[in-house]
Design an enzyme around this catalytic site. Structure first.
Site, short mmCIF file in Angstrom:
data_model
loop_
_atom_site.label_atom_id
_atom_site.label_comp_id
_atom_site.label_asym_id
_atom_site.label_seq_id
_atom_site.Cartn_x
_atom_site.Cartn_y
_atom_site.Cartn_z
N ASP A 394 44.09 50.36 22.47
CA ASP A 394 44.88 51.04 23.49
C ASP A 394 46.33 51.18 23.07
O ASP A 394 47.09 51.88 23.74
CB ASP A 394 44.80 50.27 24.82
CG ASP A 394 43.94 51.02 25.82
OD1 ASP A 394 43.45 52.10 25.48
OD2 ASP A 394 43.78 50.51 26.94
N ASP A 701 35.89 44.49 36.32
CA ASP A 701 34.62 43.77 36.25
C ASP A 701 34.04 43.51 37.65
O ASP A 701 32.85 43.73 37.89
CB ASP A 701 34.77 42.46 35.47
CG ASP A 701 36.06 41.72 35.78
OD1 ASP A 701 36.79 42.17 36.70
OD2 ASP A 701 36.34 40.71 35.14
O1 LIG Z 1 45.31 48.60 29.33
C1 LIG Z 1 44.64 47.70 28.86
C2 LIG Z 1 44.77 46.37 29.26
C3 LIG Z 1 43.97 45.42 28.67
N1 LIG Z 1 43.09 45.74 27.71
C4 LIG Z 1 42.24 44.70 27.08
O2 LIG Z 1 41.56 43.97 28.07
C5 LIG Z 1 41.28 42.67 27.61
C6 LIG Z 1 41.64 41.63 28.66
O3 LIG Z 1 43.03 41.55 28.81
P1 LIG Z 1 43.83 40.17 28.89
O4 LIG Z 1 45.27 40.49 28.89
O5 LIG Z 1 43.33 39.23 27.88
O6 LIG Z 1 43.49 39.72 30.34
P2 LIG Z 1 42.77 38.41 30.87
O7 LIG Z 1 43.36 38.07 32.18
O8 LIG Z 1 42.70 37.35 29.86
O9 LIG Z 1 41.31 39.03 31.10
C7 LIG Z 1 40.44 38.63 32.10
O10 LIG Z 1 40.53 39.48 33.23
C8 LIG Z 1 40.22 40.84 33.00
C9 LIG Z 1 40.24 41.55 34.33
O11 LIG Z 1 41.50 41.53 34.90
C10 LIG Z 1 38.86 40.99 32.34
O12 LIG Z 1 38.66 42.31 31.96
C11 LIG Z 1 38.79 40.13 31.10
O13 LIG Z 1 37.55 40.22 30.47
C12 LIG Z 1 39.07 38.70 31.49
O14 LIG Z 1 39.00 37.86 30.34
C13 LIG Z 1 42.04 42.48 26.32
O15 LIG Z 1 41.16 42.56 25.24
C14 LIG Z 1 43.00 43.65 26.34
O16 LIG Z 1 43.33 44.06 25.05
C15 LIG Z 1 42.94 47.04 27.31
O17 LIG Z 1 42.16 47.36 26.43
N2 LIG Z 1 43.72 48.01 27.89
#
Ligand SMILES: O=c1ccn([C@@H]2O[C@H](COP(=O)(O)OP(=O)(O)O[C@H]3O[C@H](CO)[C@@H](O)[C@H](O)[C@H]3O)[C@@H](O)[C@H]2O)c(=O)[nH]1
Ligand SMILES: [Mn+2]
Length: 986
Positions: A394, A701
């Site tokens: 992204d 999700d």
């Molecule tokens: O615009 C975006 C924002 C995030 N991501 C990806 O989404 C994933 C999750 O993002 P992260 O910042 O790690 O958020 P977390 O809070 O750790 O993620 C949790 O919460 C998310 C929902 O809010 C779920 O999608 C994830 O699977 C879950 O692990 C990562 O691989 C990011 O690179 C994108 O590809 N595009």
């Protein structure tokens, strides 16, 4: 006056009779004992000297044999051993297999010995057990022979004292080998135990004959030193031989009972405990409400104490009870699933899997971690021609594109290495920093150590290349660029690609002013792009900070998708998110165990939600169409799925994606891909609503799983002993609170819309399922009772106004019971989950901090979002490690370098309760027992959140709560007290 009146009756003990009776009893008793002694002694004598019938005594003879005088093994005739068994639930496999293995270990030329096990239960448990027995016998039989053990049966040998031939006693080689065999035996034993679950159900009384020779390969091998071992139903040699000839031509003999790929166990003990708890606590809560109602009526009549605080407390209790009721749905039917990937059919029968990995910003998500995720996915234990890995960037950043090219080069070494040595860790970083983890058969192999050296060197080079490449990572991120799709492969392209999974880099188009829908948008772009390249029916979703550890995840998922009983209903198989960076003190609840404890209940219903990543889903489910078989109106499909013809074709069952063997994307295909990854493709289609990841909420999700479950799909939660995925969890308070605020805000978006489960789900899901979704999406409303009970009771305590029953009131016991039983339930669940006890305190703390800080802002933002006053954003969780914060985390010390916006509510409420508690103690001495409950409540808040006290007043380090924040909080708590006092007038 009335004197003492004479008694109306009297009672004499007849002493003389009493004495005579008792003497008689005693003496006679001894005489009877003596008689029995005589009888017993005589009986013994008679049995010893009993005469045997004459016939037996006529001609006493004793035989002796001299096996050592036998000449030449070649001259011995073949011997078949027949073992019979009937029911693995009554004849445990371990015993039966010891019989089988001991027969194989007979001191007889192996080519003249055959062991047949006849299984009258025709049970896959026995079938599986004999296969395990064969594996173990391969070690045991030569071992017994080599060391001339005098015991043929492994079980008997291991429980005996040493029994090797004298010449080997004290041999270190023998001791070493014995150690290995012993370990193998323990594993064998364990495998049989696992395998024997449901033994009685496995017995079949209605089945075709089935014969399997467990050693077909070896049987053909002239060097074989093992006897034939066969499981058969028909003891006729002709039958056996004919079936064997079928096996020899490489086909299965006959369709025997095929063992199930998965099992489902209702956890009866927890189920009983849970329901008892529900019942008893439920009654206690009803009693409390009865008390509240009657007291309320009295207060309204008499106005003996202020009404408003009392109403707030009752309201808080109602909300808490509402949540309590919702949460019981999770406890209703605890179930645990297990999978047996070792029973999967041959690789040819497995279906392809696409892996989707999302990343967004190389400055916040360092390349090395992201690429480890990519490489680990490529190293999954799955046929490489059925595995494709897609990375969606992204950030559209050349840093990431360069990094993935480097990753390919390293994966060229890593993937075959992992496969060749059957490493149990798929991720290079995790493997190289772990202790040896290679399949046993390679331990000590020189070739392996040499190859490992090379891999270590290559990894160091790879790491260095990424470091160099990551300079200026943040500047490389672009929010305005055309789509980029590149198949990653060797530069010169002349070597064979057969044993490497496909690797594809995708950066969907980004333009300012276009909604990109965060991760949901990213995944939908991947769904479309991959559909015309590989179009695997299943896809595995990973976050870039979540690498594959145990390489068997895809296979484990197939244990459900290849189970004909459920496969057509399952939309996703969910694995837990586990973490490699946990500390023994889970102070921020980063392990998410609190969530997984409840998942055990979801498998008893429709299955778990999607947890963002680590799940294997079917395209059929996310597209919301089955595979299309007949001609369907093309315009209709285009309206739903967008304008790409090639994508629409991919929906048809007969579609075969056309990626050439050299993996070169033709100009035409490239054009189609650009279209599919463009940022306007979604417009006017069903993408994000009915098709693909749903865009409605930032927790894509939660909304997607609600929608799929409501469409009738089920899901499965599986948590294998060796974790399939390991990620990085938040290791400081700020990240945790920010992340939680995003999650709960996303859930609030759902709760405030037509998707509110209480409105949306009831006709589509069962009551219990609706309750689980409601508990999740309404979670932020906990803010109401938490604030209510953290403010009103302490203020009333300060003024000496009682809100709870006094100690002498029977309802005090009811109140105490509810409080204690729910705490005890928490303790019980923590213990049965296998967590340390201290986690109950950490979890309580996290819950209180979340309720006060995150839920407050989540509700606020949710309302603003609803009114259109605020735009949702996705604050990326940082994956960059700050060493100092990391050290504190490892030591279990809270890090309060947190936005004051989040800290002040916490500290103010804490100070209020601290003050109330101190005053409460004083009041307890001078006044009465009316205030005990309130004092205990404030004490509970103070003691559970002791870390805040430390942070504000006791600590001096950098991670403490800044004095300015403490001062501000004191001021705020004074304001709360002031405003709260006004309520006391009503
Ligand atoms: O615009 C975006 C924002 C995030 N991501 C990806 O989404 C994933 C999750 O993002 P992260 O910042 O790690 O958020 P977390 O809070 O750790 O993620 C949790 O919460 C998310 C929902 O809010 C779920 O999608 C994830 O699977 C879950 O692990 C990562 O691989 C990011 O690179 C994108 O590809 N595009
Ligand atoms: Mn994450």
């Amino acid at each position: 006056m009335d004197g003492p009146s004479l008694p109306l009756n009297a009672r004499h003990v007849l002493t003389k009779d009493l004495i005579i009776n008792r003497i008689n009893m005693f003496a006679n008793g001894i005489a009877i004992l003596a008689l029995f002694y005589y009888r017993a002694a005589t009986l013994l004598r008679i049995t010893e000297t009993r005469e045997t019938p004459l016939a037996y005594r006529w001609r006493p003879v004793k035989l002796e044999v001299y096996p050592e005088r036998l000449t030449g093994d070649e001259k011995l005739p073949p011997v078949d051993v027949f073992v019979c068994t009937a029911d693995p639930s009554k004849e445990p496999s371990l015993g039966v297999m010891n019989t089988v293995v001991s027969a194989m270990a007979l001191d007889y030329p192996p080519d003249r010995l055959a062991v047949y096990l006849h299984d009258d239960g025709d049970s896959y448990v026995t079938l599986h057990a004999i296969r395990e027995a064969w594996k173990f016998a391969r070690l045991w039989v030569p071992f017994r022979r080599k060391y001339e053990l005098k015991i043929a049966c492994p079980e008997a040998y291991f429980s005996s004292k040493e029994s090797a031939h004298e010449k080997f006693i004290g041999s270190s080689e023998f001791a070493a080998e014995k150690e290995i065999i012993k370990k193998r035996y323990a594993e064998f034993q364990e495998a049989l135990e696992k395998n024997s679950v449901n033994a009685s159900a496995s017995v079949s009384r209605d089945h075709a004959p089935s014969i399997e020779s467990s050693c077909v390969g070896t049987f053909l091998d002239p060097d074989s030193l093992l006897p034939l071992c066969a499981l058969l139903f028909a003891p006729l040699l002709a039958d056996f031989l004919s079936s064997l000839s079928v096996i020899l031509t490489g086909k299965k003999a006959m369709d025997g009972p095929s063992p199930p790929l998965n099992a489902r166990r209702v956890l009866t003990k927890s189920l009983i405990v849970n329901r008892l708890y529900m019942f008893i606590n439920g009654i206690a809560i009803l009693a409390l409400f009865y008390y509240r109602a009657t007291t309320l009526v009295r207060i309204i009549k008499t106005r003996e104490s202020p009404l408003v605080p009392y109403l707030i407390v009752i309201f808080s209790e109602i909300v808490l009870t509402f949540f309590w009721v919702l949460y019981q749905a999770f406890r209703w039917r605890p179930v645990k699933l297990e999978a047996y990937p070792e029973r999967l059919p041959e690789d040819e029968k497995l279906k392809p899997v696409d892996v989707f990995i999302c990343t967004a910003d190389p400055s916040k998500e360092p390349s090395l971690g992201v690429m480890n995720t990519v490489i680990s996915a490529m190293a999954l234990d799955y046929p490489p021609d059925k595995l494709a890995v897609y990375l969606q960037d992204d950030g559209g950043s050349y840093v990431t594109l360069n990094a993935i090219r480097e990753a390919w080069k390293f994966a060229r070494f890593w993937v075959p290495f992992r496969r060749k040595y059957e490493l149990k860790i798929a991720c290079p970083a995790a493997y190289l920093s772990s202790k040896e983890s290679v399949h046993e058969k390679f331990i000590g192999s020189r070739e392996f150590s040499a190859e490992k050296k090379i891999i270590e060197k290559k990894y160091a080079e790879f790491q260095e290349a990424l470091e160099k490449n990551s300079v200026n990572a943040s500047a490389s991120v672009s929010r305005d660029h055309a789509p980029v799709i590149e198949v990653i492969k060797d530069e010169n392209g002349d070597s064979s690609l057969k044993d490497m999974p496909l690797l594809v880099y995708v950066a969907r188009e980004k333009r300012p002013g276009h909604p990109h829908h965060f991760k949901g948008g990213a995944l939908n772009a991947l769904l479309r792009v991959s559909a015309v390249i590989t179009n695997a029916p299943y896809f595995l979703v990973l976050d870039c900070d979540m690498y594959c550890y145990n390489p068997s995840s895809a296979r484990i998922a197939m244990c459900f998708y290849l189970d004909p009983k459920i496969s057509s209903k399952i939309a996703w198989v969910q694995f837990p998110q586990k973490f490699h960076n946990l500390s023994e003190h889970d102070i921020y609840g980063g392990s998410l165990n609190a969530i997984y404890k409840s998942n055990i209940g979801l498998d008893g219903l429709r299955g778990p939600n999607i947890y963002g990543c680590n799940f294997v889903m079917t395209r059929e489910a996310i597209y919301a169409t089955g595979k299309i078989e007949k001609e369907v109106d093309l315009n209709q499909l285009k309206k739903k799925f967008g304008s790409s013809n090639e994508f629409i074709k991919s929906l048809y069952k007969s579609y075969k994606p056309q990626l050439p063997e050299d993996r070169k994307l033709s100009g035409e295909l490239q054009k189609e891909l650009q279209l599919l990854a463009s940022c306007t493709y979604d417009n006017g289609t069903d993408w994000g609503e009915e098709v693909g990841y749903r865009y409605f909420s930032v927790v894509e999700d939660a909304i997607t799983s609600l929608s799929l479950h409501c469409n009738g799909w089920i899901s499965v939660y599986i948590d294998p002993a060796s974790p399939c995925f390991l990620g990085a969890t938040t290791t400081n308070l700020n990240d945790m609170l920010v992340q939680q605020t995003r999650w709960v805000f996303g859930l609030m978006q759902i709760a405030l819309s037509k998707f509110n489960p209480l409105i949306y789900a009831p006709l589509k899901l069962s009551i219990l399922e609706t309750m689980c979704y409601a508990a999740g999406s309404l979670e932020a409303l906990y803010v109401l009772p938490v604030y209510g009970l953290a403010i009103i009771p302490p203020i009333c305590l300060l003024y000496g106004i009682p809100l709870y029953p006094k100690v002498s009131d029977p309802y005090f016991i009811v109140l105490a019971f509810i409080f204690l039983s729910s705490r005890l339930k928490h303790v019980q669940e923590t213990i049965s989950f296998g967590d340390p006890l201290i986690n109950t305190v950490y979890e309580l703390r996290v819950w209180m901090m979340k309720s006060v800080a995150c839920y407050f802002y989540a509700v606020l933002n949710g309302i603003l979002d609803r009114l259109g006053l605020r735009e949702a954003n996705f604050s990326l969780t940082s994956k960059v490690v700050d060493d100092e914060q990391e050290t504190r985390f490892k030591q279990g010390i809270y890090d309060f370098q947190v936005s004051p916006m989040l800290l002040i509510p916490l500290c103010s409420l804490y100070i209020l309760n601290l003050a109330a508690f101190v005053i409460g103690i004083a009041r307890l001495f001078q006044k009465n027992d009316e205030l005990l409950a309130q004092t205990v409540l404030s004490f509970f808040v103070v003691i559970v959140n002791y870390h805040l006290l430390e942070g504000m007043f006791l600590r001096k380090d950098k991670g403490r709560i800044a004095p300015s924040v403490t001062l501000l909080s004191i001021a705020v708590s004074a304001i709360i007290l002031g405003c709260g006092s006004l309520l006391l007038f009503y």
